[in-house]
Scaffold this motif. Structure first.
Motif, short mmCIF file in Angstrom:
data_model
loop_
_atom_site.label_atom_id
_atom_site.label_comp_id
_atom_site.label_asym_id
_atom_site.label_seq_id
_atom_site.Cartn_x
_atom_site.Cartn_y
_atom_site.Cartn_z
N ASN A 39 7.25 2.82 -7.02
CA ASN A 39 5.98 3.53 -6.80
C ASN A 39 6.07 4.98 -7.24
N ASP A 40 5.81 5.95 -6.41
CA ASP A 40 5.53 7.32 -6.86
C ASP A 40 6.58 7.95 -7.78
N GLN A 56 10.22 6.24 -6.65
CA GLN A 56 10.35 5.46 -5.43
C GLN A 56 10.73 4.04 -5.86
N LYS A 67 12.80 2.34 0.65
CA LYS A 67 12.73 3.12 -0.59
C LYS A 67 13.95 4.01 -0.80
N TYR A 99 11.75 9.02 0.99
CA TYR A 99 10.36 9.04 0.53
C TYR A 99 10.15 10.11 -0.54
N SER A 100 8.90 10.29 -0.90
CA SER A 100 8.59 11.11 -2.07
C SER A 100 8.94 12.57 -1.90
N ARG A 169 4.30 14.46 4.97
CA ARG A 169 5.31 14.09 3.97
C ARG A 169 5.02 14.63 2.57
N ASP A 170 5.98 14.35 1.69
CA ASP A 170 5.87 14.56 0.25
C ASP A 170 5.88 16.05 -0.15
N GLU A 223 -1.93 12.25 0.84
CA GLU A 223 -0.53 12.07 0.44
C GLU A 223 -0.25 12.88 -0.83
N CYS A 224 1.03 13.07 -1.07
CA CYS A 224 1.53 13.61 -2.34
C CYS A 224 0.75 14.82 -2.87
N TYR A 291 -2.13 6.34 -8.87
CA TYR A 291 -1.98 6.93 -7.54
C TYR A 291 -0.81 7.90 -7.54
N ALA A 292 -0.83 8.81 -6.57
CA ALA A 292 0.31 9.67 -6.25
C ALA A 292 0.91 10.41 -7.45
N TRP A 308 1.69 7.24 -10.79
CA TRP A 308 2.15 5.87 -10.57
C TRP A 308 1.02 4.96 -11.07
#
Ligand code: FRU
Length: 480
Positions: A39-40, A56, A67, A99-100, A169-170, A223-224, A291-292, A308
């Motif tokens: 993912n990201d 990720q 992850k 995580y990211s 996060r991120d 997010e992100c 996304y992200a 992503w």
């Protein structure tokens, strides 16, 4: 610290990677996982000349799992080589996932920040929103880009605002003057997505300096996040301040016909650290799979964005590559520019080095057997009513009545779109379109990249048909 778990994870990862056979839909020009799930984009940077992209990564299951950070390198952002998995979820502060996060390069040191995710399992009552979760902000450094020094916690839940949930996060870090800044995405207890802004003199001690959100709720979680400034190419002395977020929970009106989650940006007026005003939200990409995204600045000054090419929690389609043991990839890296205040994205110019076999047409063009191609339509007549591009006989990209539309003609799960249907956006006019195809993806850049659409697709046979009266049509094969 290397643990017994690190050793086992490393061993098992290498085993599954060595057995991987990604099959016919393996991408040629897009970063994809060696095996399993991606993912990201994380830790994007250019370090000592080489481009680094971490991702990720869940190598053991194409449908996801715990992850870690996979790692690929490139000399030109187009041809990527996977070089290993440097960060495993093997520490008490990241056991449920590395995580990211980001990489910030200074003085020949790559500073990496990420979220150490911890989901505690001791109670059945945890909702993992307000209870049961730790979001540790971790820092580590590298001088070779491949091996990392001691990982340690620089922020944890008690450092975040009390009215935030445990979803924080991120981290994304940059420097301004003699201070470092970090944005993180967060979900407030009242289900307002927001961005937290931290400042630090040394990348170790961080202090919250701002919280950024919209006046009215705009999704429950952002997010992100990313923040950067880009000089306006057309307006001397003007700089656009861009706050990028991936909001979850947008509903009603046009959101209901779009993706389950979104990624876009606010142009920010004022100061990200103090008083600010957000301009209207704009989507980075209006396709099915995006996304992200994260950006970084190349050593030559370009602002590069990679997304992503996937969508979390998507229920209506399944990528057939799961049968081949892998899923998802990144978008092409895109140069982000600003023209007259408009934010544009365009594939990195390095891609053009892979163009070969130019075919040209006036208003039309037909080409077969070109899985990877670069197609440009421009020179449209003044009042263009209609333009039509069909890919693999099933993906129709059309312009008409002020709408740009992507439509899979067969909406079934075994069609080329694997269950995807239609995405469209309104546009004031059409000046140019660029479409880049790879073995299992299509990215559409409209009007110098003011709007983009990205989607995965799974052709039985590749082909391009263009019908755009009056337009100048050029197409190249892309060959590695
Ligand atoms: C976005 C995201 C991030 C998180 C990561 C976990 O897709 O949910 O917020 O850090 O993925 O894989």
């Amino acid at each position: 610290m290397t643990t017994a778990l690190t050793k086992d994870l490393d061993h098992l990862r290498a085993l599954v990677e060595n057995q991987a056979d990604p099959g016919r839909y393996a991408q040629r020009f897009h970063l994809m996982p060696p095996v399993g799930w991606l993912n990201d984009p994380n830790g994007l940077c250019q370090f000592k000349g080489t481009y680094h992209a971490f991702f990720q990564y869940s190598p053991f299951d194409a449908e996801g799992g715990v992850k870690m950070w996979g790692h690929s390198e490139s000399r030109d952002m187009v041809a990527w080589d996977y070089v290993g998995t440097p960060l495993y979820p093997d520490q008490p502060f990241d056991v449920s996932g590395v995580y990211s996060g980001c990489a910030y390069v200074e003085d020949d040191v790559m500073n990496v920040f990420y979220t150490g995710n911890v989901k505690r399992l001791e109670s059945d009552d945890y909702d993992y929103v307000n209870e049961g979760r730790e979001a540790n902000t971790i820092r580590t450094t590298s001088t070779d880009g491949r091996t990392f020094e001691r990982r340690h916690v620089v922020l944890d839940n008690k450092d975040y605002p009390a009215d935030d949930t445990e979803h924080v996060r991120d981290p994304k870090v940059w420097r301004e003057g003699d201070k470092y800044y970090m944005v993180q995405g967060a979900r407030r207890e009242d289900d307002h997505g927001e961005v937290l802004v931290f400042a630090s003199p040394d990348m170790e001690k961080w202090e919250l300096v701002n919280r950024i959100t919209t006046e009215y709720p705009f999704g429950y979680m952002w997010e992100c996040p990313d923040y950067f400034e880009v000089p306006d190419l057309m307006l001397e002395g003007e700089t656009a301040k861009v706050l990028s977020v991936s909001p979850q929970g947008l509903e009603g009106g046009d959101w209901d016909r779009r993706n389950v989650y979104q990624s876009g940006y606010f142009v920010l007026r004022g100061d990200v650290r103090r008083k600010y005003r957000l301009q209207p939200f704009a989507l980075w990409d209006a396709g099915f799979d995006f996304y992200a995204p994260q950006t970084f600045q190349a050593q030559d000054g370009r602002r590069i964005l990679i997304g992503w090419m996937g969508m979390p929690d998507e229920k209506t389609y399944v990528n057939p590559t799961v049968e081949d043991g892998w899923q998802h990839c990144f978008t092409l890296p895109r140069e982000v520019t600003v023209r007259y205040g408009r934010v544009c994205q365009w594939p990195v110019r390095e891609l053009e080095r892979y163009r070969t076999n130019l075919r040209e047409g006036k208003g039309e063009l037909v080409a077969r057997d070109a899985p990877a191609f670069d197609l440009v339509l421009d020179g449209f007549p003044e009042h263009l009513n209609f333009a039509y591009v069909k890919l693999a006989g099933q993906l129709a990209i059309t312009w008409g009545s002020g709408v740009l539309e992507l439509r899979f003609l067969d909406e079934s799960k075994d069609g080329v779109g694997a269950g995807r249907r239609v995405r469209y956006e309104h546009l004031n006019g059409l000046r140019n379109v660029r479409i880049v195809g790879d073995a299992s993806s299509v990215e559409v850049f409209v009007n110098d990249g003011e709007l983009t659409f990205s989607t995965r697709y799974y052709p039985q046979e590749y082909g391009v048909t263009v019908d755009a009266p009056g337009a100048h049509v050029r197409m190249w094969d892309l060959v590695r």
